[in-house]
Scaffold this motif. Structure first.
Motif, PDB file in Angstrom:
ATOM      1  N   GLY A  55      -2.203   5.959 -16.750  1.00 59.65           N
ATOM      2  CA  GLY A  55      -2.012   4.830 -15.852  1.00 59.65           C
ATOM      3  C   GLY A  55      -1.560   5.209 -14.460  1.00 59.65           C
ATOM      4  N   ILE A  56      -1.210   6.471 -14.238  1.00 57.50           N
ATOM      5  CA  ILE A  56      -0.739   6.908 -12.920  1.00 57.50           C
ATOM      6  C   ILE A  56      -1.929   7.352 -12.082  1.00 57.50           C
ATOM      7  N   ALA A  57      -2.076   6.740 -10.911  1.00 58.56           N
ATOM      8  CA  ALA A  57      -3.173   7.104 -10.004  1.00 58.56           C
ATOM      9  C   ALA A  57      -2.853   8.433  -9.336  1.00 58.56           C
ATOM     10  N   LEU A  58      -3.859   9.309  -9.269  1.00 53.00           N
ATOM     11  CA  LEU A  58      -3.677  10.642  -8.704  1.00 53.00           C
ATOM     12  C   LEU A  58      -4.691  10.896  -7.600  1.00 53.00           C
ATOM     13  N   ASP A  59      -4.262  11.653  -6.604  1.00 56.99           N
ATOM     14  CA  ASP A  59      -5.145  12.138  -5.544  1.00 56.99           C
ATOM     15  C   ASP A  59      -4.908  13.647  -5.460  1.00 56.99           C
TER      16      ASP A  59
ATOM     17  N   SER B  39       0.812  -1.213   0.000  1.00 59.26           N
ATOM     18  CA  SER B  39       0.000   0.000   0.000  1.00 59.26           C
ATOM     19  C   SER B  39       0.845   1.262   0.000  1.00 59.26           C
ATOM     20  N   VAL B  40       2.079   1.181   0.490  1.00 58.39           N
ATOM     21  CA  VAL B  40       2.941   2.359   0.528  1.00 58.39           C
ATOM     22  C   VAL B  40       4.216   2.180  -0.290  1.00 58.39           C
ATOM     23  N   ARG B  41       4.317   1.080  -0.998  1.00 58.40           N
ATOM     24  CA  ARG B  41       5.492   0.864  -1.838  1.00 58.40           C
ATOM     25  C   ARG B  41       5.524   1.930  -2.927  1.00 58.40           C
ATOM     26  N   PRO B  42       6.693   2.565  -3.179  1.00 60.26           N
ATOM     27  CA  PRO B  42       6.767   3.632  -4.186  1.00 60.26           C
ATOM     28  C   PRO B  42       6.142   3.205  -5.510  1.00 60.26           C
ATOM     29  N   GLY B  43       5.184   4.028  -5.954  1.00 57.99           N
ATOM     30  CA  GLY B  43       4.513   3.749  -7.212  1.00 57.99           C
ATOM     31  C   GLY B  43       3.223   2.987  -7.040  1.00 57.99           C
ATOM     32  N   SER B  44       2.985   2.409  -5.860  1.00 64.34           N
ATOM     33  CA  SER B  44       1.766   1.636  -5.651  1.00 64.34           C
ATOM     34  C   SER B  44       0.595   2.525  -5.248  1.00 64.34           C
ATOM     35  N   ARG B  45       0.862   3.512  -4.391  1.00 64.89           N
ATOM     36  CA  ARG B  45      -0.226   4.399  -3.978  1.00 64.89           C
ATOM     37  C   ARG B  45      -0.340   5.583  -4.935  1.00 64.89           C
ATOM     38  N   ALA B  46      -1.467   6.264  -4.852  1.00 65.64           N
ATOM     39  CA  ALA B  46      -1.697   7.421  -5.719  1.00 65.64           C
ATOM     40  C   ALA B  46      -0.742   8.561  -5.370  1.00 65.64           C
ATOM     41  N   LEU B  47      -0.321   9.302  -6.379  1.00 68.52           N
ATOM     42  CA  LEU B  47       0.483  10.501  -6.171  1.00 68.52           C
ATOM     43  C   LEU B  47      -0.442  11.596  -5.663  1.00 68.52           C
TER      44      LEU B  47
END
Length: 312
Positions: free
Chosen positions: A113-117, A81-89
């Protein structure tokens, strides 16, 4: 509970032998025995019975095994869940209708493909504190501080210069002008009730007014964008500044006019703020994307406050 010991227990249960489990885990057989013994001591039960053919689960071991597997799966989910690239930027923009939000939409189109918040914080002080604490990955702000005064590890670069437009109603004296110089606005009432003392945008408009002898009024309550535009549309004396990329939707009957400001063009200096040790790979992609846009928005004769030069 020691997850290494739990992982070793599962490896022995799957392999049926301490020696084979040691090979699978790339450790010594002695280390496997010590981990299993430590786990048995912590649990207060025996997990294996040694036999000539290897290690056999006791009844307690059989009961514990599915729970041990659940523990390892939960640990992997937690790490993922917190691995770099796994969670949303997570990126802060100053407003949903302003230029930084548009920049993020452009980034999303380029990298779907990049998740964003995307979040909105109040001012640069709050944004810098959130970047420093790790609450957000990056923020778009006008930066009024020189780099040496930013918190250690916080970096910034100016990424987008947004030209200002003058917005008037149809009855305003400048409504039919194609363009005006900033100095020509001296004597006209420019109404901006959203200016809050101490913010970066207050610093920008204070310096703009001082540079060209303008009257920028921040009086009255700020009821939001629509009431402001209603007032401008109906007034023959009030105007306001808006960014070139500021979005607003008006009813068909409202005849608001955008007037270009040239000679020079005041531009609002949007900068990206981030922590230098942030490992999120999407942050690098965002910086590269914004870097490809910079040359498109540094054109012609422009004006920014002196402090904006610090964020170049």
């Amino acid at each position: 509970m020691d997850l290494q010991a739990v992982r070793t227990f599962v490896a022995v249960a799957d392999a049926g032998q301490f020696q084979e489990a040691a090979a699978d885990l790339s450790i010594t057989q002695q280390a496997v025995s010590k981990r299993v013994a430590a786990l048995e001591k912590a649990l207060g039960v025996r997990l294996f019975t040694r036999t000539p053919r290897g290690a056999r689960l006791t009844l307690d071991g059989q009961v514990f095994l599915p729970h041990a597997r659940d523990l390892l799966r939960a640990a992997e989910r937690a790490a993922a869940s917190v691995r770099p690239g796994s969670r949303a930027l997570r990126v802060d923009v100053i407003g949903r209708r302003l230029a930084p939000a548009g920049l993020m939409r452009g980034f999303h189109r380029a990298h779907p493909g990049i998740a964003l918040d995307v979040v909105t914080l109040f001012d640069a002080g709050a944004a810098i504190a959130a970047v420093r604490s790790g609450a957000i990955d990056a923020s778009f702000r006008a930066v009024t501080l020189p780099a040496r005064q930013l918190p250690e590890g916080v970096e910034t670069v100016r990424v987008f210069d947004e030209p200002l437009h003058l917005l008037t109603g149809p009855g305003h004296a400048l409504a039919t002008a194609q363009a005006v110089a900033p100095a020509q606005l001296a004597g006209h009432r420019i109404w901006m009730p959203g200016i809050v003392a101490g913010t970066e945008w207050a610093a920008y408009y204070e310096d703009l007014a001082a540079a060209f002898g303008l009257t920028i009024e921040a009086t009255g309550p700020d009821f939001g964008t629509e009431p402001l535009l209603d007032t401008i549309a109906d007034s023959s004396v009030l105007a306001t500044f808006v960014g070139e990329q500021t979005e607003f939707v008006r009813p068909a009957g409202d005849d608001l006019r955008r007037v270009f400001v040239h000679g020079p063009t005041p531009v609002y200096p949007h900068s990206l703020i981030w922590r230098s040790d942030n490992p999120h790979p999407a942050l690098t992609a965002l910086r590269d994307h914004l870097g490809s846009l910079r040359s498109d928005h540094r054109r012609g004769e422009t004006w920014t406050p002196q402090w904006a030069q610090w964020a170049r």
